[in-house]
Scaffold this motif. Structure first.
Motif, PDB file in Angstrom:
ATOM      1  N   TYR A   1       5.489  10.548  -1.744  1.00  0.00           N
ATOM      2  CA  TYR A   1       5.242   9.105  -1.624  1.00  0.00           C
ATOM      3  C   TYR A   1       6.368   8.258  -2.203  1.00  0.00           C
ATOM      4  O   TYR A   1       6.288   7.047  -2.196  1.00  0.00           O
ATOM      5  CB  TYR A   1       3.908   8.740  -2.290  1.00  0.00           C
ATOM      6  CG  TYR A   1       2.750   9.423  -1.617  1.00  0.00           C
ATOM      7  CD1 TYR A   1       2.304   8.983  -0.360  1.00  0.00           C
ATOM      8  CD2 TYR A   1       2.119  10.518  -2.188  1.00  0.00           C
ATOM      9  CE1 TYR A   1       1.258   9.621   0.275  1.00  0.00           C
ATOM     10  CE2 TYR A   1       1.069  11.142  -1.543  1.00  0.00           C
ATOM     11  CZ  TYR A   1       0.645  10.701  -0.317  1.00  0.00           C
ATOM     12  OH  TYR A   1      -0.382  11.323   0.317  1.00  0.00           O
TER      13      TYR A   1
ATOM     14  N   VAL B   1      -9.312   6.320  -1.331  1.00  0.00           N
ATOM     15  CA  VAL B   1      -9.856   5.027  -1.749  1.00  0.00           C
ATOM     16  C   VAL B   1     -11.042   4.639  -0.874  1.00  0.00           C
ATOM     17  O   VAL B   1     -11.988   4.005  -1.340  1.00  0.00           O
ATOM     18  CB  VAL B   1      -8.756   3.942  -1.731  1.00  0.00           C
ATOM     19  CG1 VAL B   1      -9.331   2.561  -1.877  1.00  0.00           C
ATOM     20  CG2 VAL B   1      -7.754   4.205  -2.830  1.00  0.00           C
TER      21      VAL B   1
ATOM     22  N   GLY C   1      -3.792   8.194  -0.327  1.00  0.00           N
ATOM     23  CA  GLY C   1      -4.462   6.928  -0.599  1.00  0.00           C
ATOM     24  C   GLY C   1      -5.752   6.754   0.178  1.00  0.00           C
ATOM     25  O   GLY C   1      -6.561   5.877  -0.133  1.00  0.00           O
TER      26      GLY C   1
ATOM     27  N   HIS D   1      -1.033   7.779  -5.036  1.00  0.00           N
ATOM     28  CA  HIS D   1       0.257   8.277  -4.567  1.00  0.00           C
ATOM     29  C   HIS D   1       1.084   8.818  -5.737  1.00  0.00           C
ATOM     30  O   HIS D   1       1.791   9.809  -5.598  1.00  0.00           O
ATOM     31  CB  HIS D   1       1.046   7.166  -3.871  1.00  0.00           C
ATOM     32  CG  HIS D   1       0.521   6.819  -2.527  1.00  0.00           C
ATOM     33  ND1 HIS D   1       1.033   5.761  -1.812  1.00  0.00           N
ATOM     34  CD2 HIS D   1      -0.448   7.351  -1.755  1.00  0.00           C
ATOM     35  CE1 HIS D   1       0.395   5.669  -0.649  1.00  0.00           C
ATOM     36  NE2 HIS D   1      -0.517   6.630  -0.606  1.00  0.00           N
TER      37      HIS D   1
ATOM     38  N   LEU E   1       0.824  -1.209   0.000  1.00  0.00           N
ATOM     39  CA  LEU E   1       0.000   0.000   0.000  1.00  0.00           C
ATOM     40  C   LEU E   1       0.857   1.258   0.000  1.00  0.00           C
ATOM     41  O   LEU E   1       0.332   2.367   0.061  1.00  0.00           O
ATOM     42  CB  LEU E   1      -0.920   0.020   1.225  1.00  0.00           C
ATOM     43  CG  LEU E   1      -2.049  -1.000   1.229  1.00  0.00           C
ATOM     44  CD1 LEU E   1      -2.738  -1.027   2.580  1.00  0.00           C
ATOM     45  CD2 LEU E   1      -3.046  -0.728   0.125  1.00  0.00           C
TER      46      LEU E   1
ATOM     47  N   THR F   1      -4.754   0.964  -6.571  1.00  0.00           N
ATOM     48  CA  THR F   1      -5.392   2.277  -6.657  1.00  0.00           C
ATOM     49  C   THR F   1      -4.753   3.244  -5.670  1.00  0.00           C
ATOM     50  O   THR F   1      -4.518   4.416  -6.003  1.00  0.00           O
ATOM     51  CB  THR F   1      -6.907   2.157  -6.408  1.00  0.00           C
ATOM     52  OG1 THR F   1      -7.457   1.231  -7.358  1.00  0.00           O
ATOM     53  CG2 THR F   1      -7.606   3.495  -6.561  1.00  0.00           C
ATOM     54  N   VAL F   2      -4.442   2.768  -4.469  1.00  0.00           N
ATOM     55  CA  VAL F   2      -3.740   3.617  -3.486  1.00  0.00           C
ATOM     56  C   VAL F   2      -2.409   4.074  -4.073  1.00  0.00           C
ATOM     57  O   VAL F   2      -2.061   5.257  -4.023  1.00  0.00           O
ATOM     58  CB  VAL F   2      -3.529   2.862  -2.152  1.00  0.00           C
ATOM     59  CG1 VAL F   2      -2.505   3.559  -1.273  1.00  0.00           C
ATOM     60  CG2 VAL F   2      -4.846   2.720  -1.413  1.00  0.00           C
ATOM     61  N   ARG F   3      -1.654   3.153  -4.658  1.00  0.00           N
ATOM     62  CA  ARG F   3      -0.349   3.517  -5.211  1.00  0.00           C
ATOM     63  C   ARG F   3      -0.472   4.409  -6.440  1.00  0.00           C
ATOM     64  O   ARG F   3       0.377   5.255  -6.678  1.00  0.00           O
ATOM     65  CB  ARG F   3       0.465   2.255  -5.497  1.00  0.00           C
ATOM     66  CG  ARG F   3       0.870   1.561  -4.205  1.00  0.00           C
ATOM     67  CD  ARG F   3       1.929   0.496  -4.318  1.00  0.00           C
ATOM     68  NE  ARG F   3       2.131  -0.097  -5.611  1.00  0.00           N
ATOM     69  CZ  ARG F   3       1.513  -1.201  -6.043  1.00  0.00           C
ATOM     70  NH1 ARG F   3       0.648  -1.827  -5.268  1.00  0.00           N
ATOM     71  NH2 ARG F   3       1.771  -1.683  -7.244  1.00  0.00           N
TER      72      ARG F   3
END
Length: 166
Positions: free
Chosen positions: A159, A88, A85, A79, A19, A74-76
């Motif tokens: 990030y 989400v 993130g 970022h 994540l 999707t989080v990455r």
């Protein structure tokens, strides 16, 4: 292709589960192809006459893992665009509310629209509420698609380093 093999020294699967850090747009495409390849044996299980309860159990486990993989990528991707993130959670909440909306609609026994979530399927009756839910679902999917393929920030951000420069 070096990115696929090394994923910055973490290994492909460790990278998929993470994540933290940033992800390229091609990572989403790789995950989509991987999902198609993993779903092929399921077709074989159905054709081989394996107990439907076993198939549904395996399918539910796979869908939970699959959901986590999509949340992680999707989080990455967020970022990579220098966005938190935690957004989400909003996308997940909207998706769950839309699914709940379909589940609460009067259901029909056959045909028509089918909405599936994990191992549950809903067959809502046609009407204005179902049309509104369908349009809202389309807008939600387009928002996810936009965020997944939006132009990233170039160079390092808070990030991590730019994955395209590895």
């Amino acid at each position: 292709m070096e990115h696929i093999a090394s994923a910055r020294g973490r290994g492909l699967f460790a990278s998929l589960l993470s994540l933290s850090g940033r992800a390229r747009r091609t990572d989403i495409l790789i995950l989509g192809v991987l999902g198609c390849l993993v779903n092929l044996p399921r077709i074989g299980l159905d054709a081989a006459g394996v107990d439907p309860l076993v198939v549904q159990s395996l399918e539910a486990l796979w869908q939970l893992l699959w959901a986590y993989l999509w949340v992680a990528i999707t989080v990455r991707r967020l970022h990579d665009q220098d966005i938190s993130g935690w957004w989400v959670l909003l996308l997940l909440t909207v998706g769950c509310l839309l699914t709940l909306g379909y589940a609460l609609q009067p259901q029909q026994d056959f045909g028509g629209l089918t909405v599936s979530f994990l191992s549950w399927s809903f067959h809502p009756m046609p009407g204005p509420a179902t049309t509104a839910l369908t349009l809202a679902s389309l807008a939600w999917m387009l928002a996810i698609l936009f965020l997944s393929f939006r132009t990233p920030t170039y160079g390092p951000n808070r990030y991590g380093p730019d994955p395209r420069l590895d």
